[in-house]
Design a protein around this motif. Structure first.
Motif, PDB file in Angstrom:
ATOM      1  N   ILE A 253       4.358  -3.571  11.131  1.00  0.00           N
ATOM      2  CA  ILE A 253       3.664  -2.382  11.640  1.00  0.00           C
ATOM      3  C   ILE A 253       4.295  -1.113  11.072  1.00  0.00           C
ATOM      4  O   ILE A 253       3.592  -0.189  10.642  1.00  0.00           O
ATOM      5  CB  ILE A 253       3.695  -2.375  13.176  1.00  0.00           C
ATOM      6  N   VAL A 254       5.628  -1.052  11.060  1.00  0.00           N
ATOM      7  CA  VAL A 254       6.304   0.142  10.530  1.00  0.00           C
ATOM      8  C   VAL A 254       5.997   0.310   9.044  1.00  0.00           C
ATOM      9  O   VAL A 254       5.667   1.416   8.572  1.00  0.00           O
ATOM     10  CB  VAL A 254       7.818   0.037  10.776  1.00  0.00           C
ATOM     11  N   GLY A 255       6.103  -0.790   8.277  1.00  0.00           N
ATOM     12  CA  GLY A 255       5.801  -0.703   6.855  1.00  0.00           C
ATOM     13  C   GLY A 255       4.359  -0.331   6.578  1.00  0.00           C
ATOM     14  O   GLY A 255       4.068   0.451   5.667  1.00  0.00           O
ATOM     15  N   SER A 256       3.446  -0.866   7.364  1.00  0.00           N
ATOM     16  CA  SER A 256       2.023  -0.550   7.184  1.00  0.00           C
ATOM     17  C   SER A 256       1.755   0.920   7.483  1.00  0.00           C
ATOM     18  O   SER A 256       0.983   1.575   6.778  1.00  0.00           O
ATOM     19  CB  SER A 256       1.172  -1.430   8.092  1.00  0.00           C
ATOM     20  N   ALA A 257       2.387   1.434   8.533  1.00  0.00           N
ATOM     21  CA  ALA A 257       2.195   2.845   8.869  1.00  0.00           C
ATOM     22  C   ALA A 257       2.718   3.749   7.747  1.00  0.00           C
ATOM     23  O   ALA A 257       2.074   4.746   7.388  1.00  0.00           O
ATOM     24  CB  ALA A 257       2.907   3.159  10.189  1.00  0.00           C
ATOM     25  N   LEU A 258       3.865   3.405   7.177  1.00  0.00           N
ATOM     26  CA  LEU A 258       4.395   4.201   6.062  1.00  0.00           C
ATOM     27  C   LEU A 258       3.476   4.119   4.843  1.00  0.00           C
ATOM     28  O   LEU A 258       3.263   5.122   4.143  1.00  0.00           O
ATOM     29  CB  LEU A 258       5.799   3.711   5.702  1.00  0.00           C
ATOM     30  N   ALA A 259       2.935   2.927   4.578  1.00  0.00           N
ATOM     31  CA  ALA A 259       2.013   2.781   3.441  1.00  0.00           C
ATOM     32  C   ALA A 259       0.754   3.607   3.651  1.00  0.00           C
ATOM     33  O   ALA A 259       0.255   4.259   2.719  1.00  0.00           O
ATOM     34  CB  ALA A 259       1.669   1.305   3.242  1.00  0.00           C
TER      35      ALA A 259
ATOM     36  N   SER B 162      -4.962   3.429  -3.283  1.00  0.00           N
ATOM     37  CA  SER B 162      -5.639   2.216  -2.815  1.00  0.00           C
ATOM     38  C   SER B 162      -4.640   1.204  -2.268  1.00  0.00           C
ATOM     39  O   SER B 162      -4.898   0.556  -1.242  1.00  0.00           O
ATOM     40  CB  SER B 162      -6.446   1.593  -3.958  1.00  0.00           C
ATOM     41  N   ALA B 163      -3.502   1.070  -2.943  1.00  0.00           N
ATOM     42  CA  ALA B 163      -2.486   0.136  -2.456  1.00  0.00           C
ATOM     43  C   ALA B 163      -1.987   0.550  -1.077  1.00  0.00           C
ATOM     44  O   ALA B 163      -1.780  -0.301  -0.194  1.00  0.00           O
ATOM     45  CB  ALA B 163      -1.324   0.058  -3.441  1.00  0.00           C
ATOM     46  N   GLY B 164      -1.802   1.868  -0.868  1.00  0.00           N
ATOM     47  CA  GLY B 164      -1.321   2.335   0.417  1.00  0.00           C
ATOM     48  C   GLY B 164      -2.360   2.241   1.512  1.00  0.00           C
ATOM     49  O   GLY B 164      -2.071   1.750   2.610  1.00  0.00           O
ATOM     50  N   LEU B 165      -3.588   2.695   1.227  1.00  0.00           N
ATOM     51  CA  LEU B 165      -4.614   2.728   2.266  1.00  0.00           C
ATOM     52  C   LEU B 165      -5.202   1.349   2.548  1.00  0.00           C
ATOM     53  O   LEU B 165      -5.261   0.911   3.703  1.00  0.00           O
ATOM     54  CB  LEU B 165      -5.727   3.695   1.861  1.00  0.00           C
ATOM     55  N   ILE B 166      -5.642   0.662   1.501  1.00  0.00           N
ATOM     56  CA  ILE B 166      -6.275  -0.642   1.705  1.00  0.00           C
ATOM     57  C   ILE B 166      -5.247  -1.692   2.128  1.00  0.00           C
ATOM     58  O   ILE B 166      -5.411  -2.396   3.135  1.00  0.00           O
ATOM     59  CB  ILE B 166      -7.025  -1.078   0.437  1.00  0.00           C
ATOM     60  N   GLY B 167      -4.175  -1.792   1.330  1.00  0.00           N
ATOM     61  CA  GLY B 167      -3.142  -2.766   1.684  1.00  0.00           C
ATOM     62  C   GLY B 167      -2.502  -2.464   3.022  1.00  0.00           C
ATOM     63  O   GLY B 167      -2.261  -3.377   3.828  1.00  0.00           O
ATOM     64  N   GLY B 168      -2.211  -1.181   3.287  1.00  0.00           N
ATOM     65  CA  GLY B 168      -1.613  -0.822   4.561  1.00  0.00           C
ATOM     66  C   GLY B 168      -2.517  -1.128   5.740  1.00  0.00           C
ATOM     67  O   GLY B 168      -2.059  -1.559   6.800  1.00  0.00           O
ATOM     68  N   SER B 169      -3.813  -0.925   5.584  1.00  0.00           N
ATOM     69  CA  SER B 169      -4.749  -1.206   6.675  1.00  0.00           C
ATOM     70  C   SER B 169      -4.793  -2.697   7.005  1.00  0.00           C
ATOM     71  O   SER B 169      -4.732  -3.085   8.180  1.00  0.00           O
ATOM     72  CB  SER B 169      -6.152  -0.719   6.292  1.00  0.00           C
ATOM     73  N   PHE B 170      -4.902  -3.535   5.984  1.00  0.00           N
ATOM     74  CA  PHE B 170      -4.934  -4.975   6.236  1.00  0.00           C
ATOM     75  C   PHE B 170      -3.615  -5.469   6.832  1.00  0.00           C
ATOM     76  O   PHE B 170      -3.611  -6.322   7.735  1.00  0.00           O
ATOM     77  CB  PHE B 170      -5.239  -5.727   4.944  1.00  0.00           C
ATOM     78  N   CYS B 171      -2.500  -4.957   6.330  1.00  0.00           N
ATOM     79  CA  CYS B 171      -1.211  -5.378   6.875  1.00  0.00           C
ATOM     80  C   CYS B 171      -1.034  -4.920   8.316  1.00  0.00           C
ATOM     81  O   CYS B 171      -0.462  -5.652   9.141  1.00  0.00           O
ATOM     82  CB  CYS B 171      -0.078  -4.831   6.008  1.00  0.00           C
ATOM     83  N   LEU B 172      -1.515  -3.733   8.634  1.00  0.00           N
ATOM     84  CA  LEU B 172      -1.433  -3.258  10.014  1.00  0.00           C
ATOM     85  C   LEU B 172      -2.267  -4.152  10.932  1.00  0.00           C
ATOM     86  O   LEU B 172      -1.830  -4.503  12.039  1.00  0.00           O
ATOM     87  CB  LEU B 172      -1.907  -1.811  10.092  1.00  0.00           C
ATOM     88  N   TYR B 173      -3.435  -4.520  10.483  1.00  0.00           N
ATOM     89  CA  TYR B 173      -4.306  -5.404  11.261  1.00  0.00           C
ATOM     90  C   TYR B 173      -3.622  -6.740  11.534  1.00  0.00           C
ATOM     91  O   TYR B 173      -3.575  -7.229  12.674  1.00  0.00           O
ATOM     92  CB  TYR B 173      -5.618  -5.598  10.503  1.00  0.00           C
ATOM     93  N   HIS B 174      -3.071  -7.345  10.487  1.00  0.00           N
ATOM     94  CA  HIS B 174      -2.427  -8.646  10.657  1.00  0.00           C
ATOM     95  C   HIS B 174      -1.138  -8.541  11.465  1.00  0.00           C
ATOM     96  O   HIS B 174      -0.803  -9.473  12.221  1.00  0.00           O
ATOM     97  CB  HIS B 174      -2.144  -9.261   9.286  1.00  0.00           C
ATOM     98  N   SER B 175      -0.402  -7.454  11.325  1.00  0.00           N
ATOM     99  CA  SER B 175       0.843  -7.308  12.085  1.00  0.00           C
ATOM    100  C   SER B 175       0.562  -7.172  13.575  1.00  0.00           C
ATOM    101  O   SER B 175       1.273  -7.748  14.413  1.00  0.00           O
ATOM    102  CB  SER B 175       1.624  -6.088  11.575  1.00  0.00           C
TER     103      SER B 175
ATOM    104  N   THR C 146       0.536  -7.053  -0.696  1.00  0.00           N
ATOM    105  CA  THR C 146       0.742  -5.622  -0.447  1.00  0.00           C
ATOM    106  C   THR C 146       2.187  -5.222  -0.647  1.00  0.00           C
ATOM    107  O   THR C 146       2.478  -4.124  -1.148  1.00  0.00           O
ATOM    108  CB  THR C 146       0.278  -5.273   0.976  1.00  0.00           C
ATOM    109  N   SER C 147       3.128  -6.071  -0.262  1.00  0.00           N
ATOM    110  CA  SER C 147       4.539  -5.725  -0.452  1.00  0.00           C
ATOM    111  C   SER C 147       4.881  -5.589  -1.929  1.00  0.00           C
ATOM    112  O   SER C 147       5.675  -4.719  -2.319  1.00  0.00           O
ATOM    113  CB  SER C 147       5.420  -6.797   0.193  1.00  0.00           C
ATOM    114  N   GLY C 148       4.298  -6.438  -2.772  1.00  0.00           N
ATOM    115  CA  GLY C 148       4.546  -6.304  -4.206  1.00  0.00           C
ATOM    116  C   GLY C 148       3.956  -5.041  -4.789  1.00  0.00           C
ATOM    117  O   GLY C 148       4.551  -4.406  -5.674  1.00  0.00           O
ATOM    118  N   ALA C 149       2.770  -4.630  -4.284  1.00  0.00           N
ATOM    119  CA  ALA C 149       2.100  -3.440  -4.812  1.00  0.00           C
ATOM    120  C   ALA C 149       2.672  -2.140  -4.264  1.00  0.00           C
ATOM    121  O   ALA C 149       2.409  -1.078  -4.827  1.00  0.00           O
ATOM    122  CB  ALA C 149       0.604  -3.516  -4.495  1.00  0.00           C
TER     123      ALA C 149
END
Length: 506
Positions: free
Chosen positions: A118-124, A163-176, A263-266
């Motif tokens: 959640i913290v990483g997704s919010a920062l992304a 795109s990596a921050g918004l799209i990847g961060g959104s999906f990671c936040l959802y899954h977290s 997302t972590s790689g990107a």
């Protein structure tokens, strides 16, 4: 229950607490004092009739002079047994709606990973929003006609980071969030690899036609879309090919883990690699008395003497060591939950592909006038980063989940990734060798129709073929070695390759 039944419940002081007991069962239907229970098999029992009394014996006739004995009186009949009272049911400690149901103990490891996600997704997401503003500004400058060659690559790269921050961060936040809630995630399944391969060949053919007709600069929007596709499609082709080769092995992973790895790689991988490579560049320049400003100034006297050696060190030593170490760091957080070496390799490969997408799109956009040529040469970059990160993640698996030779195997996997990357960069940096070798190699060109290939580019294409063969061999070895691997993570509730949904947790 009445005392006559021979059974009594323990007093309340010795009963188990309500949170650890099961709901009481109702009495059987039809019994006295019991509630109705549909389908009960035990009907109410009538009282047993008493036994009849015994008939008395007649008295003996007395002998003369002796009186006779009186007859025995009969025994009275035994009274019947009373009917069985209804069972009161097991102790009524808990019923739904009256007290909280027993819950599975909280998994602290899963909880920590969910919070970190959640913290990483919010920062992304926050970084993506900032970059979106910068990308809009760069796009306006590019459209206004101000130095397209400068602002167009900057615009494309900024859009990719956004795109990596918004799209990847959104999906990671959802899954977290779903991970913290204990919600399941579906098994990872992808379309056949040949779909992405055909799409890549069609995209590359369109790009070559635009390049041959010199129309790449006239349709920047179409060019941008094609650049994105020529980076994404070959990477997905490689990834789905690996999944197909592993389809016979008993293993699985979830969309949640794949999303976090990609997302972590990107994001994390690109950020750490950029910061560490910049720091290493400044340190090496300071130690060798070179000014980094000379690196892109051919008119400076230090350019020919120091820059070539400086760039070779960065390309062959610094970049492989840093990039291969930081790319799968996000996956390393999941190493405690790897079910097999196959899952570790696939998730590491996902992180490497995320890293490759950002880097490759940046390289292709810098040569947008000749982007199809650059895209063709960079086709193997997804294989380079994906295979390298997969091997490093496999090394993490050996370090964390195995006992025999774990340090040797873990180090060997990391060393392979570093040497593979160093060889790739060395072949692409031959023209940086000191004179007369470097300038001679730079002047040699192979003309194939409208395109020309240098010796370094031909070597890169050859390495791509070699790495593809190694990739197939490594995947086949993993499939044979982990043929009997557990099909699903322990916390995933028994996922299998045929299941619909699965991985609870991260």
């Amino acid at each position: 229950m009445p005392a006559s039944s021979g059974f009594a419940f323990p007093p309340a002081s010795v009963r188990p607490p309500a949170s650890s007991s099961y709901p009481g069962y109702p009495p059987y239907a039809g019994q006295s004092g019991g509630a109705s229970w549909p389908g009960a098999w035990h009907p109410a029992q009538p009282p047993y009739p008493g036994y009849p009394g015994y008939i008395g014996y007649p008295g003996y006739t007395g002998y003369p002079g002796y009186p006779g004995y009186p007859g025995y009186t009969g025994y009275p009949g035994y009274p019947g047994y009373p009917n069985w009272p209804a069972w009161p049911g097991y102790p009524f400690y808990w019923q739904p709606g009256l007290a909280a149901a027993p819950q599975r103990p909280r998994d602290n490891y899963q909880m920590v990973l969910g919070i970190v996600g959640i913290v990483g997704s919010a920062l992304a997401l926050l970084t993506g929003l900032v970059l979106l503003i910068l990308a809009s500004f760069a796009l306006l400058l590019s459209v206004s006609g101000r130095s397209t060659s400068t602002f167009y690559p900057l615009t494309v790269q900024t859009l990719v980071y956004t795109s990596a921050g918004l799209i990847g961060g959104s999906f990671c936040l959802y899954h977290s969030i779903r991970s913290l809630m204990g919600k399941p995630s579906r098994i990872l399944k992808m379309p056949p690899f040949w779909i992405f391969l055909i799409g890549y060949l069609i995209t590359l053919a369109i790009g070559l036609i635009l390049q041959a007709t010199q129309q790449a600069d006239s349709f920047l929007l179409l060019t941008t879309i094609l650049i994105l596709l020529t980076a994404i499609l070959p990477a997905l082709t490689l990834f789905t090919l690996g999944l197909r080769l592993l389809r016979q092995a008993r293993w699985s992973t979830s969309w949640r883990r794949f999303t976090l790895a990609l997302t972590s790689g990107a994001t994390l991988g690109i950020l750490l690699a950029s910061l560490l490579e910049l720091s290493a560049t400044l340190l090496i320049a300071a130690g060798s008395n070179l000014n980094p400003a000379f690196l892109n100034d051919p008119s400076n006297p230090s350019y020919q003497t120091g820059q070539r050696t400086f760039l070779l060190i960065l390309a062959i030593v610094v970049a492989p060591l840093i990039e291969e170490t930081v790319k799968p760091l996000g996956v390393a957080l999941l190493s405690g939950r790897f079910t097999s070496g196959i899952e570790a390799f696939i998730l590491g490969m996902s992180a490497g592909i995320g890293f490759d997408l950002v880097e490759t799109i940046g390289y292709i956009s810098m040569g947008y006038s000749n982007w199809a040529h650059v895209a063709l040469v960079r086709s193997g970059a997804g294989l380079l980063h994906g295979l390298g990160a997969g091997m490093v993640a496999l090394g993490w698996y050996y370090l964390v989940r195995t006992r025999q030779r774990r340090f040797l195997l873990g180090f060997a996997c990391w060393l392979y990734a570093v040497l593979q990357h160093a060889l790739w960069n060395a072949c692409g940096s031959l023209t940086l060798l000191p004179a007369p070798v470097g300038p001679t190699l730079e002047s040699w060109q192979l003309n194939l129709g409208p395109m020309s290939f240098g010796i370094d580019e031909l070597l890169i294409i050859l390495l791509t073929i070699i790495f593809l063969v190694l990739f197939v061999l490594i995947v086949r070895w993993l499939r044979a070695h982990y043929q009997e691997a557990t099909p699903a993570p322990a916390e995933d509730g028994g996922a299998s390759t045929s299941g619909r949904a699965v991985a609870i947790g991260v």
